[in-house]
Scaffold this active site. Structure first.
Site, PDB file in Angstrom:
ATOM      1  N   HIS A  50      58.859  43.259  -9.880  1.00  0.00           N
ATOM      2  CA  HIS A  50      58.804  44.180  -8.733  1.00  0.00           C
ATOM      3  C   HIS A  50      58.285  45.556  -9.143  1.00  0.00           C
ATOM      4  O   HIS A  50      57.871  46.331  -8.294  1.00  0.00           O
ATOM      5  CB  HIS A  50      60.137  44.238  -7.994  1.00  0.00           C
ATOM      6  CG  HIS A  50      61.200  45.093  -8.608  1.00  0.00           C
ATOM      7  ND1 HIS A  50      62.236  44.581  -9.363  1.00  0.00           N
ATOM      8  CD2 HIS A  50      61.399  46.426  -8.573  1.00  0.00           C
ATOM      9  CE1 HIS A  50      63.021  45.567  -9.751  1.00  0.00           C
ATOM     10  NE2 HIS A  50      62.540  46.696  -9.292  1.00  0.00           N
ATOM     11  N   ASP A  53      62.535  38.075 -12.548  1.00  0.00           N
ATOM     12  CA  ASP A  53      61.898  39.345 -12.183  1.00  0.00           C
ATOM     13  C   ASP A  53      61.279  40.045 -13.399  1.00  0.00           C
ATOM     14  O   ASP A  53      61.800  41.036 -13.890  1.00  0.00           O
ATOM     15  CB  ASP A  53      62.941  40.245 -11.515  1.00  0.00           C
ATOM     16  CG  ASP A  53      62.303  41.392 -10.739  1.00  0.00           C
ATOM     17  OD1 ASP A  53      61.107  41.668 -10.955  1.00  0.00           O
ATOM     18  OD2 ASP A  53      63.008  42.017  -9.922  1.00  0.00           O
ATOM     19  N   SER A  56      65.066  49.777 -13.388  1.00  0.00           N
ATOM     20  CA  SER A  56      64.390  48.498 -13.289  1.00  0.00           C
ATOM     21  C   SER A  56      63.427  48.353 -14.443  1.00  0.00           C
ATOM     22  O   SER A  56      62.660  49.267 -14.734  1.00  0.00           O
ATOM     23  CB  SER A  56      63.621  48.393 -11.990  1.00  0.00           C
ATOM     24  OG  SER A  56      64.465  47.899 -11.008  1.00  0.00           O
TER      25      SER A  56
END
Ligand code: ARG
Ligand code: GLU
Length: 757
Positions: free
Chosen positions: A91, A227, A661
Site C-alpha cells: 500500500h 502487504d 507502514s
C-alpha cells in the site's frame, strides 16, 4: 485455609501494585534512537533484546538505523540486500504500481516482477531518506528568546535559530537537516539526512495478495494480507544520491537487515524501527471529547457518502476503477480508522481517564503555593480555549472534508493565487513560475480524474455541508448562488458547474491558461467552479482560520507548560514525545489479545485463513489468484512453511501509527521477522491513548513474502540477493559473519534471466 487466604491476598496485592506489567510488559512509547541507552536499553534487554542501544543507533559505526529509510516521506522502508534492495508495504508503493499500470498492463491486478535490473521501473519524485545522525539542539534553538517574549516573538526567534543551525550542520555536504520541536517545543532535535532520488520499482504482488482483504479487512485482525512491495535504491558512480539516470547503479548500503526464517512465538521480543507520522498522547479531556463527539462523527459521515459514490462508478467502469483506486483506498483508510478510534476510546473510557488525570493534576498543583502560581490557571484556560473552538472545529472539518473533498474545488483552489497575481499585475517571474508549476501538474491530475464522478460528489457533499453547518459558517456562494439561484438544490448547481467550468477537462483548462498567460483572466473570473472555490477559500481565511490559529497558538503554549508540569508531577514515568515523522523505536512483544468477552485472538494467521476467506465466495476483497490456491493445495511452501502451514501475518504490542507502514519488525538478534503494515481496529486509538490490552500492530511475516516472491512469482533471484538466516547469530552490520560473498546464481535462475532478456 488461613494461610492460603493470606498468600492469596499477598499475591493480589503485588499484582495490583505492579498492575498490568505483571502480565504484559510495558510496550507504550515511540522512543528517540539517541536516548535509548539512557531510557530504554535495560528494559529492552530484560524483554529479550540481545543487542545494545549502540547497535540500533550509532554515529561511530554502522548500525540498524543504516538499513531504515523514510520511504517517500509517507512510509518506512528497510534495506535487505547489499545492492540496495528495499522492502516496504504494497500500500506504500501502490501509487507507483498504479502509475505504471494501464488497462492493458494492469500491474495492480496482475502484480509486477522485474526479472532483471533493466526491467526495474523508475519513479520520478520518489525518494528514500536515511538518517545520518541526530542531535539534541534544544539549547541552540532556545537561545536569544527574550524573557517575556510573546509566542510570536518566540516563534520567530526559534525559526531564525533553526535556519542557522541547519545551515551550519550541512554546509559543504550533500546532506539535509531537519529540526523539529518535541514535547510541544520544550525540546528540539536535529536529524541529518541523506536522500536518494532514484528509487525503482522491483516487484509487487497482485492486489489479490498485496491488498488481500482490501477495505473489508483493513484495520482488522485476523488478517491475511501480503502487504509488501520491493524497490531498489540507485546511486551515482560515487554511491551518493543522484537524479535518475540509466547509468546509476544499485546503492551499496552501510547495512542491510538479515532475514530470519525462524518465525515468531507468543511473547517474542519485537522492535519496530520507522517514521511514525503523528500522535497526540498528551491531549486533555476537552480535546478528546471534541474528537470523539464532533470531529470524528462528522468526518466519518462525509467520507461515507463519498466512498459510496466512488464505489458505484468504479464498479461500472474499469477505467474509473484504475483512476480512483489509490484515492479510494486512502479515503477509506482514514474513514475506517476514525470509526475504530472512536470505538477504542469508548471501550477504554479514555475521556473519563483523562478527566481523572486532570483532577489528580489539579490536586498536585493546589498542594503547593508556587505550583499554584505557575500552573493554577492551566486547566481552566484549556477549557476556555477549547470552548472558543466551538462551531469552528466542525466548520473547518466540513471545509477540509466536504468542500475540498470535491476534486474540482480542490483543484480550482490551486489557481486562485495565480489569477490574483495576473489581476493585480504581479511580478512576471512569479506568475510564470506558478503557471509553469500548475501546467506541469495538470496532466497528472486529469489522468486520474473523471468529471461525471466528481459531479456526483459535488452535489452530495456540498449539500451535506449546506444542511449540517450553521449558516453563520457558510461561504458567501452558499447564500447567493446556491440559495438564490438554485434554491439550495446542489444537483442543479452541479449541472451548471460541470457544464461550464474550465476545470472539468484538461483541454478547457489549457485554453484558459493560454488566455491567462496573455493577461486575460475572464475565463477564470466567470467560471462557476472557480467562483465557488474562491468563495469557500476566502470565507475559510477570514472566518475560520484566524480563530483557529489564534486558539492553537494559545493551546501550544498551554500544552508546553502542561508537559513541563506533568513531567514534574510524574517523575517516575518515562515520557516519550509525540510522533512527528522522525525516526523512532517502538518495542514490544508478539502478543495475542481478547477483543471482547469470550473471544481470544491468536497472535498469528496462516494461508489456511486466506483459503477460508476465499471460500466464502462473493466477497471481491477475498478473491485469490489460482496459482496461490495451487501452491496451497500442493503444500508447496519451500523452506518458508512450518509444519505444513504457511504463516501469513502476526500481531505484537508495538506502539505504531501511520507512517510506520513498511517499518521493519526486528527480533532480539537484529534480524528482520516482519513488515509492519497496520493496527487492529480498536487499537487505532493509540494515536491518542495507548491501551495495552487492546492495541496491536499488524505485520506480514517475512516468510510469507519470501514464499510469494520465490514460489508464487518465480522471482527467486531476489531472494538470492537477501541474507537469510536460521539461527540466532547477531544481525549486526559489524559482525564478521555478515561479510559473505555474493551467492552464486543457480542454473535455473540463469536460464530464466537469459530467457527474459
Ligand atoms: N490501514 C493501513 C494504513 O493505515 C493500510 C491501508 C491500506 N489498505 C487499504 N485497504 N486501504 O495505512
Ligand atoms: N497502515 C499505516 C500506514 O500507512 C500503518 C498503520 C497504523 O496507522 O498503525 O502507515
Amino acid at each position: 485455609m488461613m494461610v492460603n487466604k493470606r498468600i492469596f491476598l499477598l499475591v493480589a496485592a503485588i499484582c495490583l501494585s505492579i498492575g498490568w506489567s505483571a502480565a504484559r510488559p510495558p510496550a507504550e512509547g515511540m522512543w528517540l534512537p539517541l536516548l535509548l541507552k539512557q531510557l530504554n536499553e535495560a528494559e529492552m534487554q530484560q524483554q529479550g533484546f540481545k543487542l545494545t542501544a549502540e547497535d540500533i543507533y550509532s554515529i561511530n559505526r554502522s548500525s540498524l538505523k543504516d538499513a531504515v529509510v523514510s520511504f517517500g516521506g509517507f512510509c518506512t522502508g528497510e534495506i535487505v540486500s547489499a545492492e540496495g534492495l528495499l522492502l516496504t508495504n504494497h500500500h506504500c508503493g501502490y501509487g507507483q504500481v498504479q502509475s505504471h499500470s494501464s488497462v492493458e498492463n494492469d500491474y495492480l491486478t496482475d502484480g509486477f516482477w522485474a526479472m532483471n535490473r533493466q526491467q526495474e521501473l523508475p519513479n520520478p519524485g520518489l525518494t528514500a531518506t536515511f538518517i545520518v545522525r541526530m542531535e539534541d539542539v534544544t539549547s541552540q534553538i532556545l537561545t536569544g528568546i527574550p524573557a517575556a517574549a510573546t509566542e510570536a516573538v518566540r516563534e520567530a526567534t526559534i525559526l531564525g535559530n533553526m535556519a542557522r543551525v541547519r545551515q551550519e550542520a550541512t554546509a559543504g555536504t550533500h546532506y539535509d537537516a531537519v529540526i523539529k520541536p518535541f514535547f510541544y517545543g520544550n525540546e528540539f532535535y536535529m536529524y541529518i539526512t541523506e536522500t536518494f532520488r532514484d528509487v525503482r520499482l522491483v516487484g509487487a504482488p497482485p492486489s489479490a495478495i498485496g491488498k488481500f482483504g482490501g477495505d473489508t479487512d483493513n484495520w482488522m485482525w485476523p488478517r491475511h494480507t501480503g502487504d509488501f512491495a520491493l524497490f531498489r535504491v540507485y546511486a551515482g558512480a560515487d554511491n551518493k544520491p543522484a537524479d535518475y539516470s540509466p547509468d546509476n547503479k544499485p546503492y551499496q548500503p552501510k547495512h542491510h537487515l538479515p532475514i530470519s526464517l525462524k518465525g515468531v512465538q507468543q511473547g517474542d521480543f519485537t522492535l519496530v524501527f520507522g517514521f511514525p507520522g503523528r500522535t497526540n498522547e498528551y491531549l486533555t479531556s476537552h480535546a478528546i471529547q471534541e474528537i470523539y463527539e464532533v470531529s470524528n462523527p462528522a468526518k466519518i459521515s462525509i467520507r461515507e457518502t463519498k466512498l459510496r459514490l466512488l464505489d458505484e462508478d468504479m464498479k461500472a467502469s474499469d477505467a474509473v476503477r484504475i483512476q480512483y483506486a489509490a484515492k479510494y483506498a486512502s479515503i477509506a483508510n482514514a474513514w475506517k480508522k476514525w470509526i475504530g478510534e472512536n470505538r477504542g476510546l469508548h471501550k477504554a473510557n479514555t475521556i473519563e481517564k483523562k478527566k481523572e488525570l486532570e483532577r489528580e493534576f489539579a490536586q498536585w498543583v493546589n498542594a503547593d503555593a508556587s505550583r499554584k502560581q505557575q500552573y493554577g490557571n492551566l486547566l481552566a484556560e484549556f477549557g476556555q480555549n477549547y470552548q472558543q473552538l466551538d462551531g469552528i472545529t466542525i466548520a473547518r472539518d466540513y471545509v477540509n472534508e466536504a468542500a475540498m473533498g470535491v476534486e474540482l474545488i480542490r483543484h480550482a483552489v490551486d489557481y486562485i493565487r495565480l489569477v490574483e497575481l495576473v489581476e493585480t499585475k504581479g511580478a512576471a517571474s512569479e506568475i510564470n513560475t506558478l503557471a509553469d508549476r500548475l501546467e506541469k501538474s495538470a496532466p497528472g491530475f486529469y489522468k486520474n480524474y473523471n468529471a461525471p464522478t466528481d459531479k456526483k460528489v459535488f452535489a452530495a457533499l456540498l449539500d451535506q455541508y449546506y444542511q449540517n453547518i450553521d449558516p453563520k459558517f457558510h461561504p458567501e456562494a452558499f447564500s447567493s448562488t446556491a440559495r438564490q439561484k438554485y434554491q439550495g438544490n446542489f444537483s442543479k448547481y452541479a449541472d451548471d458547474v460541470y457544464s461550464k467550468s474550465v476545470f472539468v477537462s484538461e483541454d478547457r483548462l489549457k485554453a484558459a491558461m493560454a488566455d491567462l498567460r496573455a493577461g486575460k483572466t475572464q475565463a477564470f473570473k466567470s467560471d462557476p467552479g472557480f467562483l465557488l472555490a474562491s468563495s469557500i477559500l476566502s470565507h475559510y481565511r477570514s472566518e475560520i482560520l484566524p480563530v483557529y490559529n489564534q486558539v492553537n497558538d494559545n493551546l501550544n503554549l498551554l500544552y508546553r507548560t502542561y508537559m513541563t508540569a506533568l513531567r514534574e508531577m510524574q517523575q517516575d514515568r518515562k515520557f516519550y514525545p509525540d510522533a512527528n515523522s522522525t525516526l523512532r523505536v517502538a518495542y514490544g512483544k508478539v502478543a495475542d489479545y481478547e477483543p471482547m468477552d469470550g473471544v481470544k485472538y491468536k497472535h498469528y494467521t496462516t494461508l489456511e485463513g486466506v483459503m477460508e476467506k476465499a471460500a466464502m465466495g462473493g466477497v471481491e476483497d477475498y478473491v485469490i489468484p489460482a496459482r496461490l490456491r495451487e501452491l496451497y493445495e500442493q503444500k508447496d511452501f519451500g523452506p518458508y512453511g512450518v509444519d505444513g502451514q504457511m504463516p501469513v501475518c502476526f500481531i505484537a504490542s508495538n506502539h505504531t501509527t501511520g507512517g510506520n507502514s513498511g517499518s521493519p519488525v526486528i527480533n532480539g538478534n537484529g534480524q528482520l521477522i516482519g513488515i509492519n503494515f497496520d493496527r487492529n481496529w480498536e487499537g487505532t486509538m493509540s494515536d491518542i491513548a495507548y491501551n495495552p490490552d487492546q492495541v496491536r500492530n499488524i505485520s506480514v511475516d517475512v516468510r510469507y513474502l519470501l514464499f510469494i516472491i520465490d514460489k508464487f512469482a518465480g522471482a527467486g533471484h531476489l531472494v538470492q540477493e537477501m541474507t537469510l538466516v536460521t539461527d540466532d547469530t547477531s544481525g549486526l552490520p559489524h559482525a564478521d559473519n555478515r561479510k559473505e560473498a555474493p551467492k552464486k546464481k543457480t542454473r535455473k535462475q540463469k536460464k530464466k534471466e537469459a530467457a527474459v532478456k
